[in-house]
Design an enzyme around this catalytic site. Structure first.
Site, mmCIF file in Angstrom:
data_model
loop_
_atom_site.group_PDB
_atom_site.id
_atom_site.type_symbol
_atom_site.label_atom_id
_atom_site.label_comp_id
_atom_site.label_asym_id
_atom_site.label_seq_id
_atom_site.Cartn_x
_atom_site.Cartn_y
_atom_site.Cartn_z
ATOM 1 N N GLU A 64 11.837 -16.278 -21.401
ATOM 2 C CA GLU A 64 12.100 -16.762 -20.262
ATOM 3 C C GLU A 64 11.285 -16.467 -19.106
ATOM 4 O O GLU A 64 10.872 -15.211 -18.809
ATOM 5 C CB GLU A 64 13.683 -16.273 -19.593
ATOM 6 C CG GLU A 64 13.966 -16.594 -18.105
ATOM 7 C CD GLU A 64 15.104 -16.068 -17.482
ATOM 8 O OE1 GLU A 64 15.548 -15.018 -17.985
ATOM 9 O OE2 GLU A 64 15.580 -16.541 -16.428
ATOM 10 N N GLU A 115 22.877 -18.431 -12.691
ATOM 11 C CA GLU A 115 22.494 -17.190 -12.552
ATOM 12 C C GLU A 115 22.263 -16.868 -11.156
ATOM 13 O O GLU A 115 21.033 -16.591 -10.957
ATOM 14 C CB GLU A 115 21.262 -17.023 -13.607
ATOM 15 C CG GLU A 115 20.974 -15.501 -13.726
ATOM 16 C CD GLU A 115 19.760 -15.260 -14.522
ATOM 17 O OE1 GLU A 115 19.070 -16.030 -14.686
ATOM 18 O OE2 GLU A 115 19.751 -14.181 -15.576
HETATM 19 O O1 LIG Z 1 15.503 -10.419 -14.508
HETATM 20 C C1 LIG Z 1 15.928 -11.382 -14.183
HETATM 21 O O2 LIG Z 1 15.730 -12.042 -13.033
HETATM 22 C C2 LIG Z 1 16.382 -12.286 -15.173
HETATM 23 O O3 LIG Z 1 16.611 -13.649 -15.056
HETATM 24 C C3 LIG Z 1 16.455 -11.579 -16.413
HETATM 25 O O4 LIG Z 1 17.423 -12.571 -17.413
#
Ligand SMILES: O=C(O)C(=O)CO
Length: 243
Positions: free
Chosen positions: A141, A235
């Site tokens: 990511e 998220e």
């Molecule tokens: O550390 C962050 O911002 C993340 O998205 C980790 O998954």
């Protein structure tokens, strides 16, 4: 395209074992989580309790990060640190076990801050092969606002995934990509169908959609148009910071 909730960033002040129930109460039946244990190698009772906290409330866990170190202290991955190899191996074993028990086959694997050593790539590739053999994927990511993090764009993530082989994939968090200045429309058009997983939040503030100025609806339509068929997980912090 179905939507899930990341319970770690959404409910930071809620005890870990209560977070799935809180998500269900908010109407979510699909969740994801950062590493939910205090250590890289939790005991069987801790693992059983976490799995029960998910299954008891009837939600589906679709993704779980591997151990990234002390996240609150700013750590974002341990794989490049030889002194923490045992922790990384423990986290991989537990993560794949939880994934097998709950059907969560994706594991966001933070790669550590600073230049990515070849050692880290070798260990990530070996771990990805183990995950692949179990029908799972380690996700890479791009992150924003993490000093010296080496993966900032989808191009960075695809380049690293290309070195890891099967059992790895790109996690496109559209919030991080936008904050880093990437042309998200172009990234989706170019390789959106290849994303293994997608996360969203609004910017500024990493709050829920509508609390910032990102064209999230347009980007989700574009993902559907290019054939992305994976999950989209929110998220995002529950409230706009300072609210
Ligand atoms: O550390 C962050 O911002 C993340 O998205 C980790 O998954």
């Amino acid at each position: 395209m179905s939507v899930g909730l990341n319970v770690s960033i959404r409910y930071p002040d809620v005890p870990v074992l209560e977070r799935p129930a809180r998500a269900r109460a908010e109407g979510f039946t699909v969740i994801e989580s950062w590493w939910p244990f205090d250590t890289a190698g939790p005991g069987d009772a801790e693992v059983d309790a976490f799995c029960a906290s998910v299954t008891d409330v009837g939600v589906q866990l679709v993704a779980m990060n591997l151990f990234g170190g002390d996240m609150a202290a700013g750590e974002r991955g341990i794989v490049g640190n030889p002194a923490r190899a045992a922790e990384f191996d423990d986290s991989l074993a537990v993560g794949l076990e939880v994934g097998a028990r709950l059907g969560a086959r994706m594991h966001n694997t933070l790669v550590g801050r600073g230049p990515l050593p070849d050692l880290a790539v070798e260990r990530l590739a070996a771990a990805a092969a183990v995950a692949d053999a179990r029908g799972s994927q380690l996700l890479i990511e791009p992150l924003s606002a993490v000093a010296d993090y080496p993966v900032l764009t989808t191009a960075d993530a695809f380049a690293l995934v290309g070195r890891l082989g099967p059992g790895s994939g790109v996690l496109a968090d559209l919030y991080h990509l936008a904050v880093n200045g990437e042309d998200v429309d172009a990234a989706i058009a170019a390789r959106g169908a290849e994303f293994a997983h997608v996360q969203i939040a609004d910017a500024p503030g990493r709050g829920s959609p509508g609390t910032g100025s990102l064209p999230l609806a347009r980007w989700l339509r574009a993902l559907r148009a290019v054939g992305y068929e994976g999950w989209v997980c929110l998220e995002a912090r529950e409230h706009f910071p300072g609210s």
